[in-house]
Design a protein around this motif. Structure first.
Motif, PDB file in Angstrom:
ATOM      1  N   LYS A 147     -17.819   2.624  -7.716  1.00 40.82           N
ATOM      2  CA  LYS A 147     -17.113   2.963  -6.480  1.00 40.82           C
ATOM      3  C   LYS A 147     -16.552   1.699  -5.829  1.00 40.82           C
ATOM      4  CE  LYS A 147     -19.860   7.041  -5.570  1.00 40.82           C
ATOM      5  NZ  LYS A 147     -21.166   7.448  -5.080  1.00 40.82           N
ATOM      6  N   VAL A 148     -15.318   1.828  -5.373  1.00 38.01           N
ATOM      7  CA  VAL A 148     -14.639   0.715  -4.712  1.00 38.01           C
ATOM      8  C   VAL A 148     -14.177   1.192  -3.337  1.00 38.01           C
ATOM      9  CG1 VAL A 148     -12.629  -0.813  -4.764  1.00 38.01           C
ATOM     10  CG2 VAL A 148     -13.833  -0.290  -6.888  1.00 38.01           C
ATOM     11  N   ALA A 149     -14.636   0.527  -2.275  1.00 46.03           N
ATOM     12  CA  ALA A 149     -14.206   0.912  -0.927  1.00 46.03           C
ATOM     13  C   ALA A 149     -13.034   0.042  -0.494  1.00 46.03           C
ATOM     14  CB  ALA A 149     -15.366   0.746   0.054  1.00 46.03           C
ATOM     15  N   SER A 150     -12.068   0.654   0.181  1.00 43.71           N
ATOM     16  CA  SER A 150     -10.901  -0.113   0.617  1.00 43.71           C
ATOM     17  C   SER A 150     -10.102   0.615   1.687  1.00 43.71           C
ATOM     18  CB  SER A 150      -9.977  -0.390  -0.576  1.00 43.71           C
ATOM     19  OG  SER A 150      -8.925  -1.238  -0.185  1.00 43.71           O
ATOM     20  N   LYS A 151      -9.399  -0.207   2.488  1.00 41.32           N
ATOM     21  CA  LYS A 151      -8.411   0.328   3.433  1.00 41.32           C
ATOM     22  C   LYS A 151      -7.112   0.605   2.694  1.00 41.32           C
ATOM     23  CE  LYS A 151      -8.539  -3.004   6.492  1.00 41.32           C
ATOM     24  NZ  LYS A 151      -8.407  -3.933   7.638  1.00 41.32           N
ATOM     25  N   TYR A 152      -7.053   0.126   1.440  1.00 40.02           N
ATOM     26  CA  TYR A 152      -5.824   0.207   0.645  1.00 40.02           C
ATOM     27  C   TYR A 152      -6.078   1.020  -0.623  1.00 40.02           C
ATOM     28  CZ  TYR A 152      -5.099  -3.882   3.600  1.00 40.02           C
ATOM     29  OH  TYR A 152      -5.004  -4.736   4.669  1.00 40.02           O
ATOM     30  N   PRO A 153      -6.239   2.337  -0.508  1.00 40.23           N
ATOM     31  CA  PRO A 153      -6.593   3.134  -1.683  1.00 40.23           C
ATOM     32  C   PRO A 153      -5.547   3.107  -2.798  1.00 40.23           C
ATOM     33  CG  PRO A 153      -6.090   4.552   0.201  1.00 40.23           C
ATOM     34  CD  PRO A 153      -6.157   3.152   0.720  1.00 40.23           C
ATOM     35  N   ASN A 154      -4.276   3.118  -2.442  1.00 47.42           N
ATOM     36  CA  ASN A 154      -3.229   3.108  -3.481  1.00 47.42           C
ATOM     37  C   ASN A 154      -3.220   1.777  -4.225  1.00 47.42           C
ATOM     38  OD1 ASN A 154      -2.367   5.662  -2.691  1.00 47.42           O
ATOM     39  ND2 ASN A 154      -0.960   4.823  -1.166  1.00 47.42           N
ATOM     40  N   LEU A 155      -3.276   0.723  -3.444  1.00 50.82           N
ATOM     41  CA  LEU A 155      -3.256  -0.622  -4.019  1.00 50.82           C
ATOM     42  C   LEU A 155      -4.479  -0.838  -4.921  1.00 50.82           C
ATOM     43  CD1 LEU A 155      -2.423  -3.695  -1.846  1.00 50.82           C
ATOM     44  CD2 LEU A 155      -4.247  -3.821  -3.502  1.00 50.82           C
ATOM     45  N   ALA A 156      -5.650  -0.416  -4.433  1.00 51.26           N
ATOM     46  CA  ALA A 156      -6.885  -0.595  -5.218  1.00 51.26           C
ATOM     47  C   ALA A 156      -6.817   0.223  -6.510  1.00 51.26           C
ATOM     48  CB  ALA A 156      -8.096  -0.182  -4.380  1.00 51.26           C
TER      49      ALA A 156
ATOM     50  N   VAL B 104     -12.153  -3.758  -2.002  1.00 51.62           N
ATOM     51  CA  VAL B 104     -10.868  -4.463  -2.064  1.00 51.62           C
ATOM     52  C   VAL B 104     -10.461  -4.655  -0.620  1.00 51.62           C
ATOM     53  CG1 VAL B 104      -8.408  -4.229  -2.585  1.00 51.62           C
ATOM     54  CG2 VAL B 104     -10.104  -3.636  -4.317  1.00 51.62           C
ATOM     55  N   ASP B 105     -10.351  -5.919  -0.191  1.00 52.72           N
ATOM     56  CA  ASP B 105     -10.048  -6.144   1.214  1.00 52.72           C
ATOM     57  C   ASP B 105      -9.349  -7.485   1.411  1.00 52.72           C
ATOM     58  OD1 ASP B 105      -9.959  -5.393   3.854  1.00 52.72           O
ATOM     59  OD2 ASP B 105     -11.984  -6.084   4.341  1.00 52.72           O
ATOM     60  N   ILE B 106      -8.889  -7.667   2.647  1.00 57.36           N
ATOM     61  CA  ILE B 106      -8.255  -8.915   3.053  1.00 57.36           C
ATOM     62  C   ILE B 106      -9.313  -9.996   3.255  1.00 57.36           C
ATOM     63  CG2 ILE B 106      -7.175  -9.971   5.090  1.00 57.36           C
ATOM     64  CD1 ILE B 106      -5.143  -8.384   3.602  1.00 57.36           C
ATOM     65  N   VAL B 107      -9.021 -11.184   2.751  1.00 53.26           N
ATOM     66  CA  VAL B 107      -9.850 -12.351   3.059  1.00 53.26           C
ATOM     67  C   VAL B 107      -8.952 -13.335   3.797  1.00 53.26           C
ATOM     68  CG1 VAL B 107     -11.272 -14.227   2.150  1.00 53.26           C
ATOM     69  CG2 VAL B 107     -11.228 -12.016   0.966  1.00 53.26           C
TER      70      VAL B 107
ATOM     71  N   GLU C 288       0.817  -1.219   0.000  1.00 53.65           N
ATOM     72  CA  GLU C 288       0.000   0.000   0.000  1.00 53.65           C
ATOM     73  C   GLU C 288       0.852   1.272   0.000  1.00 53.65           C
ATOM     74  OE1 GLU C 288      -2.930   0.727  -0.609  1.00 53.65           O
ATOM     75  OE2 GLU C 288      -3.155   2.737   0.197  1.00 53.65           O
ATOM     76  N   GLU C 289       1.898   1.272   0.837  1.00 51.93           N
ATOM     77  CA  GLU C 289       2.740   2.469   0.919  1.00 51.93           C
ATOM     78  C   GLU C 289       4.195   2.076   0.754  1.00 51.93           C
ATOM     79  OE1 GLU C 289       1.938   5.102   4.288  1.00 51.93           O
ATOM     80  OE2 GLU C 289      -0.050   4.194   4.372  1.00 51.93           O
ATOM     81  N   GLU C 290       4.835   2.673  -0.229  1.00 57.46           N
ATOM     82  CA  GLU C 290       6.252   2.359  -0.430  1.00 57.46           C
ATOM     83  C   GLU C 290       7.064   2.927   0.718  1.00 57.46           C
ATOM     84  OE1 GLU C 290       8.302   3.171  -4.112  1.00 57.46           O
ATOM     85  OE2 GLU C 290       6.578   2.268  -5.148  1.00 57.46           O
ATOM     86  N   ARG C 291       7.880   2.101   1.322  1.00 57.72           N
ATOM     87  CA  ARG C 291       8.640   2.525   2.495  1.00 57.72           C
ATOM     88  C   ARG C 291      10.117   2.263   2.296  1.00 57.72           C
ATOM     89  NH1 ARG C 291       5.757   5.565   6.015  1.00 57.72           N
ATOM     90  NH2 ARG C 291       3.677   4.729   6.233  1.00 57.72           N
ATOM     91  N   ASP C 292      10.914   3.111   2.926  1.00 53.80           N
ATOM     92  CA  ASP C 292      12.349   2.932   2.841  1.00 53.80           C
ATOM     93  C   ASP C 292      12.790   1.958   3.945  1.00 53.80           C
ATOM     94  OD1 ASP C 292      14.993   3.169   2.238  1.00 53.80           O
ATOM     95  OD2 ASP C 292      15.239   5.161   3.139  1.00 53.80           O
ATOM     96  N   VAL C 293      12.432   0.706   3.788  1.00 58.05           N
ATOM     97  CA  VAL C 293      12.818  -0.344   4.747  1.00 58.05           C
ATOM     98  C   VAL C 293      13.227  -1.578   3.939  1.00 58.05           C
ATOM     99  CG1 VAL C 293      11.228   0.451   6.549  1.00 58.05           C
ATOM    100  CG2 VAL C 293      10.458  -1.303   4.950  1.00 58.05           C
ATOM    101  N   TYR C 294      13.995  -2.451   4.565  1.00 59.76           N
ATOM    102  CA  TYR C 294      14.337  -3.713   3.913  1.00 59.76           C
ATOM    103  C   TYR C 294      13.358  -4.790   4.377  1.00 59.76           C
ATOM    104  CZ  TYR C 294      18.950  -1.561   3.066  1.00 59.76           C
ATOM    105  OH  TYR C 294      19.970  -0.737   2.688  1.00 59.76           O
ATOM    106  N   GLU C 295      12.905  -5.569   3.413  1.00 59.26           N
ATOM    107  CA  GLU C 295      12.060  -6.712   3.753  1.00 59.26           C
ATOM    108  C   GLU C 295      12.984  -7.916   3.728  1.00 59.26           C
ATOM    109  OE1 GLU C 295       8.408  -6.755   1.324  1.00 59.26           O
ATOM    110  OE2 GLU C 295       8.673  -8.926   1.398  1.00 59.26           O
ATOM    111  N   VAL C 296      13.287  -8.481   4.902  1.00 61.04           N
ATOM    112  CA  VAL C 296      14.361  -9.482   4.933  1.00 61.04           C
ATOM    113  C   VAL C 296      13.891 -10.924   5.045  1.00 61.04           C
ATOM    114  CG1 VAL C 296      16.132  -7.898   5.783  1.00 61.04           C
ATOM    115  CG2 VAL C 296      14.725  -9.156   7.420  1.00 61.04           C
ATOM    116  N   LEU C 297      12.661 -11.126   5.532  1.00 56.18           N
ATOM    117  CA  LEU C 297      12.218 -12.517   5.710  1.00 56.18           C
ATOM    118  C   LEU C 297      10.701 -12.623   5.627  1.00 56.18           C
ATOM    119  CD1 LEU C 297      13.193 -15.427   6.537  1.00 56.18           C
ATOM    120  CD2 LEU C 297      12.812 -14.742   8.910  1.00 56.18           C
ATOM    121  N   ASP C 298      10.255 -13.622   4.857  1.00 61.38           N
ATOM    122  CA  ASP C 298       8.822 -13.934   4.836  1.00 61.38           C
ATOM    123  C   ASP C 298       8.558 -14.832   6.040  1.00 61.38           C
ATOM    124  OD1 ASP C 298       6.259 -14.817   4.448  1.00 61.38           O
ATOM    125  OD2 ASP C 298       6.521 -15.315   2.328  1.00 61.38           O
ATOM    126  N   LEU C 299       7.813 -14.315   7.010  1.00 60.83           N
ATOM    127  CA  LEU C 299       7.601 -15.062   8.260  1.00 60.83           C
ATOM    128  C   LEU C 299       6.540 -16.156   8.098  1.00 60.83           C
ATOM    129  CD1 LEU C 299       7.676 -12.004  10.691  1.00 60.83           C
ATOM    130  CD2 LEU C 299       9.484 -13.688  10.353  1.00 60.83           C
TER     131      LEU C 299
END
Ligand code: PRP
Length: 210
Positions: free
Chosen positions: A113-122, A155-158, A79-90
């Protein structure tokens, strides 16, 4: 005093799974963790300080360096591009992002209309599908939107699918699978490399062993 590693943890439903994973990795987390409302929990024996944040905010704490590492859902990272490293899929909190709506949904308007907690992603997803939509940002209970006519689709998590089912909604498209990730602040990755490498190694062993 020896150096502490600050870990940002997501409060809510991911929390328990993340705590379980850390315990399996050999971190002796106190029972205070399980039922306290404290937002900062120090575990000196592990050389760690845990800060408890809203899941969506974990990458913010890590990006700003007030936490060295964090447990963040892949959804928050997309959803939001961040300046962090993603090091491990838990490989915990497995779920997926999907488009859902009322059964028999047929597009009628020019820009549904599409409702979402993730506006950028949607927005990005429908752009890729070549579809013009109006995205409405909500902060939770997204499934309510099509039921009361605020939106045509969501657009949401299932996760288990219960929320969709119990509200008479159906999945229309699957977007992407989601799991929680270990993320690291780039500066901490250099300055606290020994502590972080050890944590990654211990967690990776548990993840790979399962
Ligand atoms: C999440 C998600 C769905 C639900 C899916 O919401 O946004 O609403 O869980 O889970 P299920 O498939 O197992 O029913 P959450 O409970 O985190 O709360 P929220 O509505 O406040 O976002």
């Amino acid at each position: 005093m020896s150096e502490l590693l600050t870990v940002a943890m997501p409060k809510g439903r991911i929390f328990e799974e993340a705590v379980e994973l850390l315990r399996k990795a050999g971190y002796d987390l106190p029972s205070e963790f399980d039922d306290s409302r404290k937002l900062i929990v120090d575990v000196p024996s592990a050389g760690m300080r845990f800060i408890l944040a809203k899941p969506m905010d974990v990458p913010t704490y890590v990006e700003h360096g007030v936490a060295d590492v964090g447990v963040a859902g892949k959804d928050t990272m997309i959803e939001e591009e961040r300046d962090v490293y993603e090091v491990l899929d838990l490989q915990i909190s497995e779920c997926y992002l999907a488009v859902a709506g009322l059964p028999g949904y047929k597009e009628t308007g020019i820009a549904p209309k599409v409702a979402s907690k993730y506006p950028n992603l949607a927005t990005q997803y429908f752009k890729e599908q070549g579809e013009q939509v109006e995205v409405i940002k909500l902060n939770g209970s997204i499934e309510l939107a099509p039921l009361v006519g605020l939106a045509d689709r969501i657009v949401d998590i299932v996760s288990t699918g219960r929320t969709l089912k119990e509200n008479g909604l159906v999945e229309l498209e699957t977007i992407v699978p989601i799991t929680s990730r270990l993320i690291v602040n780039p500066v901490s990755y250099r300055t606290k490399d020994t502590l972080i490498d050890e944590m990654v190694e211990r967690l990776a062993k548990v993840v790979e062993g399962e």
